[in-house]
Design an enzyme around this catalytic site. Sequence first.
Site, PDB file in Angstrom:
ATOM      1  N   THR A 100     -59.251 -38.046  24.139  1.00 10.91           N
ATOM      2  CA  THR A 100     -58.411 -37.264  25.282  1.00 10.91           C
ATOM      3  C   THR A 100     -57.666 -36.048  24.509  1.00 10.91           C
ATOM      4  OG1 THR A 100     -59.785 -38.714  26.481  1.00 10.91           O
ATOM      5  CG2 THR A 100     -58.781 -37.733  27.885  1.00 10.91           C
ATOM      6  N   LYS A 175     -63.703 -35.436  31.769  1.00 14.36           N
ATOM      7  CA  LYS A 175     -62.230 -36.273  31.328  1.00 14.36           C
ATOM      8  C   LYS A 175     -61.583 -35.749  31.663  1.00 14.36           C
ATOM      9  CE  LYS A 175     -61.297 -39.643  29.564  1.00 14.36           C
ATOM     10  NZ  LYS A 175     -61.015 -40.784  29.091  1.00 14.36           N
ATOM     11  N   LYS A 243     -50.442 -39.789  28.913  1.00 14.14           N
ATOM     12  CA  LYS A 243     -50.795 -38.373  27.822  1.00 14.14           C
ATOM     13  C   LYS A 243     -52.372 -37.466  28.938  1.00 14.14           C
ATOM     14  CE  LYS A 243     -54.121 -39.479  25.369  1.00 14.14           C
ATOM     15  NZ  LYS A 243     -55.710 -38.862  25.063  1.00 14.14           N
TER      16      LYS A 243
HETATM   17  P1  NAP Z   1     -55.613 -46.400  19.621  1.00 13.38           P
HETATM   18  O1  NAP Z   1     -55.827 -47.521  19.461  1.00 13.38           O
HETATM   19  O2  NAP Z   1     -53.602 -46.269  20.193  1.00 13.38           O
HETATM   20  O3  NAP Z   1     -55.924 -45.480  17.965  1.00 13.38           O
HETATM   21  C1  NAP Z   1     -55.355 -44.618  18.070  1.00 13.38           C
HETATM   22  C2  NAP Z   1     -55.800 -43.931  16.732  1.00 13.38           C
HETATM   23  O4  NAP Z   1     -55.482 -42.555  16.115  1.00 13.38           O
HETATM   24  C3  NAP Z   1     -55.249 -45.185  15.828  1.00 13.38           C
HETATM   25  O5  NAP Z   1     -56.187 -45.319  14.446  1.00 13.38           O
HETATM   26  C4  NAP Z   1     -54.290 -43.672  15.116  1.00 13.38           C
HETATM   27  O6  NAP Z   1     -53.799 -44.567  13.489  1.00 13.38           O
HETATM   28  C5  NAP Z   1     -55.088 -42.074  14.935  1.00 13.38           C
HETATM   29  N1  NAP Z   1     -53.348 -41.938  15.347  1.00 13.38           N
HETATM   30  C6  NAP Z   1     -52.880 -41.240  16.047  1.00 13.38           C
HETATM   31  N2  NAP Z   1     -52.140 -39.941  15.973  1.00 13.38           N
HETATM   32  C7  NAP Z   1     -52.648 -39.811  14.907  1.00 13.38           C
HETATM   33  C8  NAP Z   1     -52.375 -39.185  13.916  1.00 13.38           C
HETATM   34  N3  NAP Z   1     -51.316 -37.549  13.919  1.00 13.38           N
HETATM   35  N4  NAP Z   1     -52.617 -38.761  12.731  1.00 13.38           N
HETATM   36  C9  NAP Z   1     -53.343 -39.943  11.798  1.00 13.38           C
HETATM   37  N5  NAP Z   1     -54.178 -40.390  13.509  1.00 13.38           N
HETATM   38  C10 NAP Z   1     -53.729 -40.362  13.799  1.00 13.38           C
HETATM   39  O7  NAP Z   1     -56.001 -45.008  20.826  1.00 13.38           O
HETATM   40  P2  NAP Z   1     -57.780 -45.903  21.213  1.00 13.38           P
HETATM   41  O8  NAP Z   1     -57.421 -46.565  22.479  1.00 13.38           O
HETATM   42  O9  NAP Z   1     -58.416 -45.930  19.890  1.00 13.38           O
HETATM   43  O10 NAP Z   1     -58.034 -44.811  22.069  1.00 13.38           O
HETATM   44  C11 NAP Z   1     -57.892 -43.584  21.332  1.00 13.38           C
HETATM   45  C12 NAP Z   1     -58.518 -41.622  21.957  1.00 13.38           C
HETATM   46  O11 NAP Z   1     -59.236 -42.790  22.725  1.00 13.38           O
HETATM   47  C13 NAP Z   1     -57.671 -41.279  23.299  1.00 13.38           C
HETATM   48  O12 NAP Z   1     -57.693 -40.363  22.797  1.00 13.38           O
HETATM   49  C14 NAP Z   1     -57.441 -41.840  24.476  1.00 13.38           C
HETATM   50  O13 NAP Z   1     -56.665 -41.415  25.425  1.00 13.38           O
HETATM   51  C15 NAP Z   1     -59.086 -42.292  24.191  1.00 13.38           C
HETATM   52  N6  NAP Z   1     -59.766 -43.268  25.249  1.00 13.38           N
HETATM   53  C16 NAP Z   1     -59.313 -44.416  25.052  1.00 13.38           C
HETATM   54  C17 NAP Z   1     -59.223 -45.749  25.735  1.00 13.38           C
HETATM   55  C18 NAP Z   1     -58.987 -46.875  26.008  1.00 13.38           C
HETATM   56  O14 NAP Z   1     -59.710 -47.566  26.735  1.00 13.38           O
HETATM   57  N7  NAP Z   1     -58.372 -47.353  25.241  1.00 13.38           N
HETATM   58  C19 NAP Z   1     -60.836 -44.950  26.724  1.00 13.38           C
HETATM   59  C20 NAP Z   1     -61.122 -43.312  27.083  1.00 13.38           C
HETATM   60  C21 NAP Z   1     -60.508 -42.805  26.088  1.00 13.38           C
HETATM   61  P3  NAP Z   1     -52.781 -45.778  13.389  1.00 13.38           P
HETATM   62  O15 NAP Z   1     -53.477 -46.377  13.167  1.00 13.38           O
HETATM   63  O16 NAP Z   1     -52.147 -44.980  11.685  1.00 13.38           O
HETATM   64  O17 NAP Z   1     -51.645 -45.440  14.261  1.00 13.38           O
END
Ligand code: NAP
Length: 301
Positions: A100, A175, A243
């Site tokens: 997102t 979104k 965010k």
């Molecule tokens: P998360 O568990 O915090 O994982 C984030 C991922 O992004 C990790 O693999 C992290 O790597 C990687 N990352 C972050 N910054 C980076 C960078 N500068 N370079 C390379 N890798 C990077 O987040 P998530 O819940 O999976 O969410 C991912 C996306 O989906 C976000 O945009 C979020 O808004 C969206 N989303 C989430 C949900 C939810 O319920 N969680 C629902 C809908 C949409 P590391 O392992 O190295 O930290």
Amino acid sequence: MQKQTMHVGFIGLGIMGQAMSRNLHQAGYPVTVWNRTASRMEEATVWGAKVASSPEELAAVSDVVITMVGDTPDVRAVVEGPKGVLAGAKEGMILVDMSTISPDATRKLAERVMEKGVRMLDAPVSGGDVGAKEGTLSIMVGGEEEVLRDVMPLFEVMGKNIVHCGPIGAGQTVKACNQIMCGLNLLGMVEALAFAKKAGVDLETMIQVTTQGAAGSWALSNLAPRVIQGDLDPGFSVRFQQKDLRIVLEEADRVRLPLLGTAQVHQLLRSVQAYGKDEDGTQALITILEQLGNVKISEKD
Ligand code: NAP
């Protein structure tokens, strides 16, 4: 593209990406992964993923690269940074960003990506960690229909409600609409709980009746019962909601649209952050209402 020949590269093995990439592997697609923190790649090798040493190496062996990272600068870093996707991409490769991020930044990134002969879709999701695990995400797609047709079999593994919203960036815009409504429904839900408590009615009864009527919302059905139990664990964290609301407000600023309600939710959640509760679920908004109204609902400190 045939399933057998569609090689998928998956970048970002967080809460969402680990489950989504695993589902693709289990559906029979060859999946190569890359994650900034190596331990998360080790987990993926257990279920059968191949591991690349960089986004560049991953792109070189992939027909479709999916990014599922945090915020706008993170997508830029893995796509355009040193050893990024663009350094390894073949002409005709498809980049699908499912994170997102900002709709405006998406359109600008797509221009640069397409200059390199790479096709691109934005495809953010809703449905949370449960939707990611169960392959039932809603997927909001922006980009050309022809590209979507090629990638549709992958989306059908990861989601159930897959909607083409318009040209590139339109998925992120939809979104953002989703997040506006989530934020305002959240505020409505916590205000109603505080009001009901002060007025002395039974909270569970109030939820039971209102869930069925015009006030029904996902927040009311799913988060209100957790607030009553004092359960502020995420779900969806305050950090991520902030965010997303920041992205909404920046885009609203760009198009000169006042969004008073969204701005208010953003400020109230900032107060939650001021108490160090970034990693709590968004229902932690109740703690601010409790302080403003001198009323206690949630059991947790
Ligand atoms: P998360 O568990 O915090 O994982 C984030 C991922 O992004 C990790 O693999 C992290 O790597 C990687 N990352 C972050 N910054 C980076 C960078 N500068 N370079 C390379 N890798 C990077 O987040 P998530 O819940 O999976 O969410 C991912 C996306 O989906 C976000 O945009 C979020 O808004 C969206 N989303 C989430 C949900 C939810 O319920 N969680 C629902 C809908 C949409 P590391 O392992 O190295 O930290």
